[in-house]
Design a protein around this motif. Structure first.
Motif, PDB file in Angstrom:
ATOM      1  N   LEU A   1      39.408  37.554  44.660  1.00 22.37           N
ATOM      2  CA  LEU A   1      40.774  37.902  44.230  1.00 22.37           C
ATOM      3  C   LEU A   1      40.921  37.766  42.717  1.00 22.37           C
ATOM      4  N   LEU A   2      40.346  36.706  42.193  1.00 21.07           N
ATOM      5  CA  LEU A   2      40.460  36.447  40.759  1.00 21.07           C
ATOM      6  C   LEU A   2      39.695  37.511  39.960  1.00 21.07           C
ATOM      7  N   GLU A   3      38.538  37.894  40.473  1.00 24.33           N
ATOM      8  CA  GLU A   3      37.757  38.944  39.810  1.00 24.33           C
ATOM      9  C   GLU A   3      38.570  40.251  39.769  1.00 24.33           C
ATOM     10  N   LEU A   4      39.250  40.530  40.881  1.00 26.54           N
ATOM     11  CA  LEU A   4      40.085  41.736  40.934  1.00 26.54           C
ATOM     12  C   LEU A   4      41.212  41.665  39.897  1.00 26.54           C
ATOM     13  N   SER A   5      41.820  40.486  39.782  1.00 26.71           N
ATOM     14  CA  SER A   5      42.895  40.301  38.785  1.00 26.71           C
ATOM     15  C   SER A   5      42.370  40.502  37.368  1.00 26.71           C
ATOM     16  N   TYR A   6      41.191  39.982  37.109  1.00 26.22           N
ATOM     17  CA  TYR A   6      40.607  40.133  35.768  1.00 26.22           C
ATOM     18  C   TYR A   6      40.325  41.613  35.482  1.00 26.22           C
ATOM     19  N   LYS A   7      39.876  42.293  36.522  1.00 29.63           N
ATOM     20  CA  LYS A   7      39.526  43.706  36.378  1.00 29.63           C
ATOM     21  C   LYS A   7      40.780  44.551  36.148  1.00 29.63           C
ATOM     22  N   GLU A   8      41.821  44.280  36.954  1.00 31.43           N
ATOM     23  CA  GLU A   8      43.027  45.116  36.884  1.00 31.43           C
ATOM     24  C   GLU A   8      44.058  44.566  35.906  1.00 31.43           C
ATOM     25  N   LYS A   9      43.806  43.368  35.399  1.00 30.52           N
ATOM     26  CA  LYS A   9      44.718  42.690  34.457  1.00 30.52           C
ATOM     27  C   LYS A   9      46.126  42.502  35.032  1.00 30.52           C
ATOM     28  N   VAL A  10      46.192  42.246  36.330  1.00 30.73           N
ATOM     29  CA  VAL A  10      47.466  41.890  36.977  1.00 30.73           C
ATOM     30  C   VAL A  10      47.206  40.758  37.970  1.00 30.73           C
ATOM     31  N   THR A  11      48.230  39.953  38.202  1.00 33.89           N
ATOM     32  CA  THR A  11      48.083  38.880  39.186  1.00 33.89           C
ATOM     33  C   THR A  11      48.231  39.453  40.596  1.00 33.89           C
ATOM     34  N   HIS A  12      47.566  38.857  41.541  1.00 35.29           N
ATOM     35  CA  HIS A  12      47.736  39.277  42.933  1.00 35.29           C
ATOM     36  C   HIS A  12      48.340  38.157  43.769  1.00 35.29           C
ATOM     37  N   TRP A  13      49.088  37.262  43.097  1.00 38.94           N
ATOM     38  CA  TRP A  13      49.757  36.187  43.820  1.00 38.94           C
ATOM     39  C   TRP A  13      51.246  36.451  43.925  1.00 38.94           C
ATOM     40  N   LYS A  14      51.806  36.034  45.062  1.00 35.72           N
ATOM     41  CA  LYS A  14      53.261  36.034  45.233  1.00 35.72           C
ATOM     42  C   LYS A  14      53.667  34.567  45.403  1.00 35.72           C
TER      43      LYS A  14
END
Lengths: 394, 72
Positions: A41-54
């Motif tokens: 999940l964190l790798e995805l956030s770094y890649k897309e430059k957005v958080t994926h947490w609610k």
């Protein structure tokens, strides 16, 4: 367990000599699905430059409204291990004293019910247990409780009070920070577990004005150890410092913020009337200078970090209060402040922001505190002008 | 006032406000205390029993509120 996800961006943060959070999460991932998917999940956030947490929602243990912070991922199908990744806050003991056995017990519980990842400690001071599923909250809480632990504060509640190590490990403490923090924690259990306020309320207790826990910048109520009376001087020890190479003129006299110290090469003099009890001289010459004999605390109110509005520093509301068990004077003051905040505060308005909005003079009047010179925060922040409507008409 | 009656009043207040306004604990204490002439500490004790029984829960959405738990 082999790694489920490729993490080239995170891998960059493993390089170098400093401790790496990526390294720690990877270690946890060797036996934890939570940590495996956290990396993905964190790798995805770094890649897309957005958080994926609610953040937020309906999550907790029965009867409590605080102590668990809900975290959900917005890509649960992609990373099922962190579909829920709730944080559990555990009330730390005063001064962060633990046995290694106690810490092992907590870690074993967290390996069993959670991700195996922790923060020691969160910024409020709690032991933070990172990442678990909703269905694991009750059993984890039951097991923590059975070993004498309890949850800390979160949401619009009293946050877990914290303090410096005080007299337990420091020669400068003017008050028993550990006892005060423990008693505040016990006294306000209900307010800590059942959020009843417009917003959060933090207590931090510092043994002296050195303020190692930064209470003046971080706590809604800062309790800072101080003294009354003259600083006690051992002139023989002063000379020892001078002979030992200390430049007393430069390091002590010229560093005094109120310029109340003088040194003629053989005798140190302090004009105690002008001293603002900052502790600089005492901290530099611990063997030669001691605080005055009557110990107590200065109570300050209103600091906060810049979340809703800008950052605020605490403001003196009681220049000197004796701090002796059962601390009734303190609790009485706190109850009056909370009543005022509850009456006038808007949702998510910290008590410091309310004072800024309604004025410090109004606060003093409503809470029943007399204005004093020590309350002058800065130029044009003078608590003394109580103009009534009749005065204005005149 | 009997505690059971007080619990019923609190529950109904929360139920009526659902979907309209999120109530904080202090909203409930003030309203029930003012409307029924009961001390806030009594309202608090009754609310706590409802919480302990799981009939009401705390939720968090930029502030902490009292709500009825969602039906499973």
């Amino acid at each position: 367990m082999s790694m489920k996800h490729q993490t080239p961006l995170l891998d960059e943060l493993e390089k170098g000599t400093f401790p790496s959070f990526v390294k720690e999460i990877k270690r946890a991932a060797e036996h934890s699905d939570y940590a495996q998917d956290l990396l993905g999940l964190l790798e995805l956030s770094y890649k897309e430059k957005v958080t994926h947490w609610k953040h937020g929602g309906i999550v907790g243990v029965r009867g409590y409204g605080a102590g668990v912070i809900g975290r959900y991922s917005d890509v649960p199908d992609q990373f099922p291990g962190v579909a829920h990744f709730h944080t559990v806050r555990v009330n730390q003991p005063s001064g962060f004293f633990y046995t290694t056995k106690a810490l092992r017990e907590i870690c074993d519980i967290w390996d069993k019910y959670g991700s195996g990842l922790t923060n020691m400690h969160g910024s409020t001071g709690d032991i933070i247990l990172l990442g678990t599923k909703t269905e694991n909250l009750e059993p984890a809480f039951a097991e923590l409780s059975s070993r004498g632990w309890d949850l800390g504060g979160s949401g619009s509640a009293v946050r877990t009070p914290s303090c410096c190590v005080g007299a337990a490990r420091c020669e400068w403490a003017n008050i028993d920070t550990m006892s005060i923090t423990h008693e505040i924690t016990q006294h306000y259990q209900d307010e800590m577990h059942r959020p009843a306020f417009p917003y959060k309320f933090k207590f931090k207790v510092a043994g002296c004005a050195v303020d190692c826990i930064a209470s003046i910048a971080r706590a809604d109520m800062s309790i800072i150890g101080t003294w009354r009376g003259d600083i006690q001087i051992d002139q023989g020890e002063v000379k020892n410092y001078a002979q030992g190479g200390m430049d007393i003129q430069k390091e002590i006299v010229e560093m005094c913020p109120t310029e109340c110290i003088s040194w003629d090469g053989s005798e140190l003099k302090i004009n105690n009337e002008d001293c603002n009890r900052c502790m600089h001289c005492i901290a530099k010459m611990t063997k030669a200078l001691r605080p005055g004999p009557e110990k107590g605390a200065t109570i300050l109110l209103g600091s906060k970090a810049p979340i809703v509005t800008g950052a605020l520093m605490s403001w003196v509301i009681v220049p000197f209060m004796k701090m002796e068990p059962p601390y009734d004077e303190l609790f009485d003051l706190v109850d009056r402040i909370w009543e005022w905040w509850d009456e006038h505060g808007k949702n998510r308005e910290r008590v410091g922001e309310l004072i800024e909005r309604l004025s410090f003079t109004r606060f003093l009047k409503d809470v029943g505190l007399d204005p004093q010179p020590a309350m002058v925060k800065e130029p044009r922040r003078d608590p003394f002008f109580f103009w009534s409507e009749e005065d204005v008409e005149k | 006032m009997e505690k059971e009656e007080l619990k019923k009043i609190i529950y109904e207040l929360v139920e009526k406000s659902m979907g309209k306004k999120k109530l904080k604990q202090s909203d409930i204490l003030k309203k029930v205390s003012a409307d029924h002439g009961v001390d806030k500490s009594e309202v608090k004790a009754a609310l706590r029993e409802l919480m302990d029984a799981g009939e009401l829960i705390f939720t968090y959405f930029g502030g902490s509120f009292v709500e009825i738990p969602p039906k499973e």
